[in-house]
Design an enzyme around this catalytic site. Structure first.
Site, PDB file in Angstrom:
ATOM      1  CG  HIS A   1      -8.251  16.672   6.573  1.00 10.08           C
ATOM      2  ND1 HIS A   1      -9.319  16.015   7.243  1.00 10.08           N
ATOM      3  CD2 HIS A   1      -7.580  15.922   7.348  1.00 10.08           C
ATOM      4  CE1 HIS A   1      -9.082  15.228   8.476  1.00 10.08           C
ATOM      5  NE2 HIS A   1      -7.972  15.471   8.529  1.00 10.08           N
TER       6      HIS A   1
ATOM      7  CE1 TYR B   1     -16.848   2.330   1.258  1.00 14.81           C
ATOM      8  CE2 TYR B   1     -17.603   4.287  -1.263  1.00 14.81           C
ATOM      9  CZ  TYR B   1     -17.027   2.283  -0.283  1.00 14.81           C
ATOM     10  OH  TYR B   1     -17.404   1.825  -1.310  1.00 14.81           O
TER      11      TYR B   1
ATOM     12  CD  GLN C   1      -2.944  16.955   7.021  1.00 19.40           C
ATOM     13  OE1 GLN C   1      -4.337  16.927   6.720  1.00 19.40           O
ATOM     14  NE2 GLN C   1      -3.114  17.176   8.141  1.00 19.40           N
TER      15      GLN C   1
ATOM     16  CE1 TYR D   1      -6.929  11.436  17.015  1.00 19.95           C
ATOM     17  CE2 TYR D   1      -8.548  12.255  14.489  1.00 19.95           C
ATOM     18  CZ  TYR D   1      -7.132  11.786  15.678  1.00 19.95           C
ATOM     19  OH  TYR D   1      -6.523  10.664  14.632  1.00 19.95           O
TER      20      TYR D   1
ATOM     21  CD  GLU E   1     -14.040   4.581   7.375  1.00 19.87           C
ATOM     22  OE1 GLU E   1     -14.104   4.471   6.490  1.00 19.87           O
ATOM     23  OE2 GLU E   1     -14.922   4.173   8.097  1.00 19.87           O
TER      24      GLU E   1
END
Ligand SMILES: [Ca+2]
Ligand SMILES: [Ca+2]
Length: 391
Positions: free
Chosen positions: A171, A274, A105, A285, A264
């Site tokens: 991430h 949070y 990513q 997952y 979210e």
């Protein structure tokens, strides 16, 4: 010729009429019920108040920002290029960009303008750099963008780093936004697919951070007295933040890719936790349960969430008049959800107002000065799309 095009047109009208007919029972949606659930059915593009116009192509575009006037933009490509797009001219490579650690990513991330861009030419960029022992981390830098036929960056300087660097290439988040008063740079820093760093106050992973424009820590940050990277923290318990946007009243919203069925949108409040990975309306997952938000009310709950996942990409505040009824909305792209989601802002709450099915992964959402919305689709043949209002 005339006959066949007339036939084609009437066939298209029949198809449009049929697709409108299949969704008419679901609309107008019961938004209160949708808002409280993970559901949000998609509407065919044919019913949207815009047509989609393809403007340009990019290789794995990740983020963009318009320059003042909106006839030019900067677009990051994940593999390491910064493109200078011009409405009437070719997209040029910007020289002087950093080397990025491309893979998974990671690579080039966000690009935004400094609040004083008009006079300073300063832009902020995020990207991934390699560390020791196969580790990686996102960094944020600033530089002066020099426009023209041979565009370049001058004086690139790194002002922030993810700490610690960890293994893996997921991430990073590395989304950027300036507060409307121009005083503070907010950074979305992902938990690097390592879960627990989101609750670890000694790491700046899984957090939203607040810095001065030069990268130093504002004295009134909530944890400033604790020093180190802890002093950077504004909010915690985040997973993979892929969109940050301020609205017209100065509220900061973030979207984040949650675990399975737990994407979210949050109202970002100072010192709020949070809850990830302790609570999520989704689950891991690998199938492992994560208790839902209502089981632990001490953690800030999302304003909206999605199950099945939509995989958010980009977030923008819309306050224009180009599309009827969109004033004061958040617009969010969807990657696996292949579309665009509109959320009407209602004080401190949001409504699931629209979701259009593009059949394409949407990575980035931008609003131009003229009120038109522009999108970047994901992938090696990513497109810059303009949403042209329907007459
Ligand atoms: Ca952007
Ligand atoms: Ca759960």
């Amino acid at each position: 010729m005339k006959t066949s095009s007339a036939l084609a047109l009437s066939a298209a009208m029949i198809i449009a009429a049929c697709s409108a007919g299949t969704t008419s029972n679901a609309a107008p949606a019961d938004t209160a019920k949708l808002d409280a659930s993970g559901d949000q059915p998609a509407t065919p593009l044919a019913e949207a108040p815009f047509a989609v116009q393809e403007i340009a192509s990019f290789n794995e575009p990740w983020a963009m920002t318009f320059l003042p006037g909106g006839r030019q933009a900067l677009v990051t490509e994940k593999s390491g290029k910064l493109k200078f797009w011009q409405e009437s001219g070719p997209a040029l490579d910007v020289a002087g960009v950093p080397a990025v650690a491309y893979g998974g990513q990671g690579g080039f991330g966000d690009v935004i303008l400094a609040p004083d861009f008009a006079t300073s030419g300063t832009i902020y960029l995020s990207w991934v750099e390699a560390g020791d022992g196969g580790t990686f981390g996102a960094v944020v830098g600033k530089a002066k963008f020099v426009s023209g036929g041979a565009p370049r960056l001058d004086g690139l300087q790194i002002i922030w780093k993810q700490d610690p660097k960890v293994t893996g290439r997921g991430h990073f988040s590395h989304r950027l936004a300036f507060s409307p008063d121009g005083k503070y740079l907010f950074i979305g820093s992902g938990e690097r697919q390592k879960f627990d760093p989101a609750q670890d106050m000694k790491a700046n992973l899984g957090k939203i951070l607040r810095l001065n424009p030069d990268g130093s820590v504002p004295a009134d940050n909530p944890f400033a007295s604790q020093g180190g990277v802890t002093a950077q923290i504004w909010s915690l318990g985040h997973r993979n933040i892929l969109g940050l946007a301020f609205d017209g009243t100065g509220k900061l919203w973030n979207q984040e890719m949650g675990p399975k069925g737990g994407d979210e949108v949050n109202l970002v409040e100072v010192k709020a936790n949070y809850g990830y990975p302790i609570v999520s309306n989704g689950d891991h997952y690998d199938g492992k349960d994560i208790p839902d938000h209502p089981t632990r009310p001490e953690f800030a709950a999302p304003k909206l969430w999605w199950n099945p996942s939509v995989s958010p990409g980009g977030l923008a505040w819309y306050n224009g008049d180009v599309y009827p009824g969109w004033k004061n909305s958040l617009l969010m792209g969807a990657l696996s959800g292949e579309g665009l989601i509109r959320m009407a802002i209602d004080g401190d709450t949001l409504h699931k107002s629209d979701r259009w099915d593009f059949g394409q992964r949407i990575r980035e959402v931008e609003v131009r000065e003229d009120g038109t919305v522009w999108l970047l689709t994901d992938g090696s043949d990513g497109k810059l799309l303009k949403l042209t209002p329907k007459g």
